[in-house]
Design an enzyme around this catalytic site. Structure first.
Site, short mmCIF file in Angstrom:
data_model
loop_
_atom_site.label_atom_id
_atom_site.label_comp_id
_atom_site.label_asym_id
_atom_site.label_seq_id
_atom_site.Cartn_x
_atom_site.Cartn_y
_atom_site.Cartn_z
N GLN A 145 0.85 -1.18 0.22
CA GLN A 145 -0.07 -0.16 -0.03
C GLN A 145 0.98 1.22 -0.16
OE1 GLN A 145 -2.51 -1.02 3.21
NE2 GLN A 145 -4.30 -1.56 1.87
N SER A 146 0.58 1.87 -0.91
CA SER A 146 1.86 3.05 -1.21
C SER A 146 2.10 4.06 -0.35
CB SER A 146 1.80 3.42 -2.52
OG SER A 146 0.35 4.08 -2.88
N THR A 147 0.84 4.51 0.11
CA THR A 147 0.94 5.86 1.09
C THR A 147 0.79 5.13 2.71
OG1 THR A 147 -1.28 6.26 1.01
CG2 THR A 147 0.24 7.46 -0.61
#
Ligand SMILES: [Zn+2]
Length: 697
Positions: A24-26
């Site tokens: 999950q990128s952020t």
């Protein structure tokens, strides 16, 4: 579908592990996304349904908070690829698998490895066998689509920014001295003190034409310059500090002070190892430049003139710098020297002396930045030589091996301690910040509360300083762990080090490389003598004391005999005559050169020998005018009479200027009509010409 699924999953697959990869990128997604947690759970259930036992489903989620745009820095993805390529994975699970790797290259590599190791891929849409052409095509398409999606998103974002920028309406963080008003227009900072400081900076630069001189002026007048804190808990605060050289350059280069709106002065670029680099774009390639967009401190012409001026200065400097080769330079310790007085790295300067480049180590960073004198400067040739000798003596395979082993053991233990200490510092910093905020919030009229909060803040700050110092002090004592590679390089070097070092064919570059392998750093202190603290890579230290080398004029000093002789000869001869006499006797100057009148004059001045003129005057000789007065004749007649030997003249320089002996009791008189050549010469006179001939033999 069900049928097909079962066909794809074989017993061989089930024997191996299932890997559930989560990215999950952020950080926000990490906290908020409970939806995806549910989906992940569902995915897990599907793997169980396909026949994998719970405990064989391994979750890889170490990339939380990392963007998927490149594989660099994504440990989890790397681990996944490793596991797959080792043949440990029977199936890879992921929500929208193509996002496993948002970069198409990484994705296709993973597919290929999956195909080779017979690993299946599962996402919410179905199960794929990358070894089958149709499945691979589909997965490939998914990857490409995903990358395209990312591109479109970014382009849309960028487009919005660009549109705003073209109208000059994009809000960019203003540099110190400019700020946005309530309508979003850029104006000069309402703080008059800030405005005055910037005006003074631009005025001073206009007057002096040099950034260094501007720094000096501020320093001399003890003026501080505003600076805005851009990061950390005090972000946005204005602080007043010494004006730095780099700060002046930044301000002069910033077109916003000329009232221009600029966009695209620099852009970021990814390097091959995935790091991000900021590239500055030349002025004529800036994307958007709108002069006169808002208030400023100088006009556009001023801005361009300032830059031109800086370029001129830089060229003068650049030329100078290019004279000494950057890496091939003979200063062996370049980059390793630490100043023993202030702890800054020292830089190298080269001086050309008789076709040799002599290094000098200078501590000047503070000096350049804040216009002070250099902290210390130390001639380098002697130090290089001494350190080289020391290495040749000290380096043997056995000593190195022992030192390295001990050091590595210590290092491992220290590393852990350092991490803990760092945490302590962070904690103290946090507490100090909290105390500060608490103090700032309280009504200043409420003295009782304010005082106690202030006291608390102060005590927290004290603790912070103590912890920080302790941490620094400890870290100072620790050294970098050596990699196995470095270790073997060092040991290999020890065997043939002395021979290699002494070989004149070994280029300086190689010597520098060897020194870097063996030494950690060298600290120099210049006092009565030069103290050289040498720290080896293994942690051993050694201290040398060297005498301060003579200055060049001291090295080339004329021998005392010659000086004495010149002193004697000055009683009777001019510089040129003395040079001739000394050369005739095969004497040489301190730099072993043939004497000239200039060299003799130089020696006379440096050694403060009485000039010939003063000697003659002290002996009672008269000037032309005095002689003329004594004989009641005109000045020209004095020289004519002297030429014909009626009065005695003593030249005091090589231009033929003379002083004259006093006429005495029987002075020559004017005798109209008698030829000068017939007249009685003064007793014992010797012509200058005869004297010169004598000494030429
Ligand atoms: Zn220093």
């Amino acid at each position: 579908m069900r049928e097909e699924t079962h066909q794809k999953v074989k017993t061989a697959h089930l024997k191996r592990n299932a890997y559930l990869y989560i990215r999950q990128s952020t950080l926000r997604q990490v906290f908020d996304n409970s939806e995806s947690t549910k989906r992940r759970y569902a995915l897990r259930q599907r793997a169980v349904a396909l026949g994998w036992p719970e405990d064989r489903i391994i979750v890889i989620d170490s990339d939380l908070g990392q963007s998927g745009a490149s594989a660099t820095d994504r440990e989890g993805f790397k681990r996944l690829v490793t596991e797959v390529s080792l043949g440990r994975a029977g199936i890879v699970l992921g929500l929208e698998v193509s996002r496993l790797a948002r970069n198409s290259t990484d994705w296709h590599r993973l597919l290929e490895i999956c195909a080779l190791t017979d690993t299946l891929i599962l996402d919410e849409d179905g199960i794929y066998d990358p070894a089958h052409f149709n499945d691979r095509l589909l997965l490939g398409l998914k990857g490409t689509m995903s990358e395209a999606e990312l591109h479109v998103l970014r382009a849309r974002l960028q487009g919005g920014i660009l549109n705003k920028a073209r109208r000059g309406e994009l809000m960019l963080r203003p540099p110190v001295g400019l700020s946005y008003d309530s309508e979003g227009k850029l104006i000069r900072d309402p703080d008059q003190q800030v405005q005055a400081a910037l005006r003074l900076l631009f005025d001073t630069f206009r007057r002096t034409g040099s950034a260094a001189a501007t720094v000096k002026t501020f320093k001399r007048q003890r003026l501080l310059f505003p600076r805005r804190v851009n990061t950390g808990p005090h972000k946005g605060d204005l602080v007043w500090a010494l004006l730095g050289h780099s700060q002046v350059l930044r301000i002069l280069h910033n077109p916003r002070y000329a009232g221009a709106f600029v966009y695209g002065m620099s852009h970021t670029r990814k390097t091959i190892d995935g790091a991000i680099k900021i590239v500055h774009v030349p002025k004529d390639e800036w994307e958007i430049l709108i002069p006169g967009a808002h208030q400023g401190y100088i006009g556009w012409e001023d801005y361009e003139r300032n830059l031109h001026c800086l370029r001129q200065n830089a060229q003068a400097q650049g030329q100078e710098r290019r004279k000494s080769p950057a890496r091939e330079g003979p200063a062996l310790l370049q980059g390793l020297i630490v100043c023993g007085r202030c702890g800054e790295r020292m830089t190298v300067r080269y001086h050309r002396r008789h076709a040799r480049l002599l290094p000098e180590y200078v501590c000047q960073r503070e000096g350049v930045e804040y216009a002070g004198p250099p902290c210390q400067r130390i001639p380098g040739a002697g130090i290089d030589e001494a350190v080289g000798e020391l290495l040749v003596e000290a380096v043997s395979p056995l000593t190195l091996d022992i030192a390295l082993t001990v050091q590595q053991e210590l290092q491992r233990r220290l590393h852990e301690a350092d991490r803990l200490r760092h945490k302590q510092v962070q904690r103290a910093q946090y507490e100090a910040d909290v105390a500060r905020r608490r103090y700032m919030r309280v009504d200043p009229d409420n003295r009782l509360v304010a005082d106690s909060l202030e006291a608390e803040w102060n005590s927290k700050l004290r603790t912070l300083t103590e912890v920080q110092q302790e941490c620094e002090r400890q870290r100072e004592q620790e050294r970098q762990v050596l990699s196995e590679e470095q270790r073997s390089a060092i040991l290999a070097l020890a065997n043939d080090f002395p021979a290699l070092w002494r070989d004149p064919r070994t280029p300086d570059r190689e010597r520098k490389r060897m020194i870097r392998l063996l030494l950690e750093d060298i600290t120099l202190i210049r006092g009565e003598q030069i103290t050289v603290h040498i720290r080896f890579k293994g942690g051993a230290t050694k201290t040398l004391t060297l005498p301060i080398p003579l200055k060049s004029w001291q090295q080339w000093k004329t021998s005392p005999n010659v000086v004495e002789e010149i002193d004697r000869l000055l009683n009777r001869h001019t510089y040129r005559q003395i040079a001739k006499i000394l050369n005739a006797r095969a004497m040489r100057s301190g730099q072993s050169r043939v004497f000239t009148s200039r060299i003799v004059a130089g020696i006379q001045r440096r050694h403060r020998l009485t000039p010939r003129y003063d000697r003659l005057r002290n002996a009672g000789m008269l000037t032309v005018e005095e002689t003329a007065a004594a004989l009641s004749i005109c000045a020209q007649r004095v020289t004519i009479w002297a030429r014909h030997g009626l009065i005695r003249a003593h030249p005091y320089n090589d231009k033929g200027d003379c002083l004259y002996e006093p006429p005495g009791t029987d002075p020559p008189r004017k005798a109209q009509g008698v030829k000068l050549s017939r007249r009685r010469p003064a007793a014992g006179i010797v012509s200058q010409n005869i004297e010169e001939v004598q000494y030429e033999t």
